[in-house]
Design an enzyme around this catalytic site. Structure first.
Site, mmCIF file in Angstrom:
data_model
loop_
_atom_site.group_PDB
_atom_site.id
_atom_site.type_symbol
_atom_site.label_atom_id
_atom_site.label_comp_id
_atom_site.label_asym_id
_atom_site.label_seq_id
_atom_site.Cartn_x
_atom_site.Cartn_y
_atom_site.Cartn_z
ATOM 1 N N CYS A 179 0.828 -1.225 0.118
ATOM 2 C CA CYS A 179 -0.006 0.287 0.001
ATOM 3 C C CYS A 179 0.841 1.312 0.095
ATOM 4 O O CYS A 179 1.332 1.516 1.072
ATOM 5 C CB CYS A 179 -0.946 0.120 1.190
ATOM 6 S SG CYS A 179 -1.645 1.447 1.800
ATOM 7 N N CYS A 237 0.233 3.675 2.791
ATOM 8 C CA CYS A 237 0.844 3.165 4.184
ATOM 9 C C CYS A 237 2.318 3.425 4.246
ATOM 10 O O CYS A 237 2.785 3.706 5.294
ATOM 11 C CB CYS A 237 0.536 1.559 4.146
ATOM 12 S SG CYS A 237 -1.120 1.164 4.046
#
Length: 105
Positions: A28, A31
């Protein structure tokens, strides 16, 4: 310092004081952008706020229990009770301002 936790250690690691758990995954991009922000804040607030991190691919019970559908998601707990849930990337100054609010409450 950010403590890596899992489904089994979540409650034990997040039940005392002010704890922020970063729910994320290695694939991600937002993230990964949040990781250095979390690390900086963990160093700055050492002793005031505990920071933990959980990989949602390796741990599915706790994220499911919180209904986490988008990552990154930060769960903020104070003395074992969820007081906030923040979804998506936030730049450091914005996250820091949010943290200050939790510390003074």
């Amino acid at each position: 310092m950010v403590t890596e936790i899992n489904d089994q250690t979540f409650n034990q690691e997040t039940d005392k004081g002010l704890v922020i758990t970063d729910f994320s995954a290695t694939w991600c991009p937002p993230c990964q952008m949040l990781k250095p922000v979390i690390n900086n804040l963990a160093n700055e607030y050492d002793g005031k706020v505990k920071f933990t991190s959980m990989d949602v691919d390796e741990n599915q019970q706790v994220p499911a229990a919180f209904g986490i559908q988008g990552i990154p998601t930060l769960i903020v707990k104070k003395d074992g009770k969820v007081i906030d849930q923040l979804v998506g990337f936030r730049p450091e100054p914005l996250l820091k301002a949010q943290l200050e609010k939790y510390i003074t409450e």
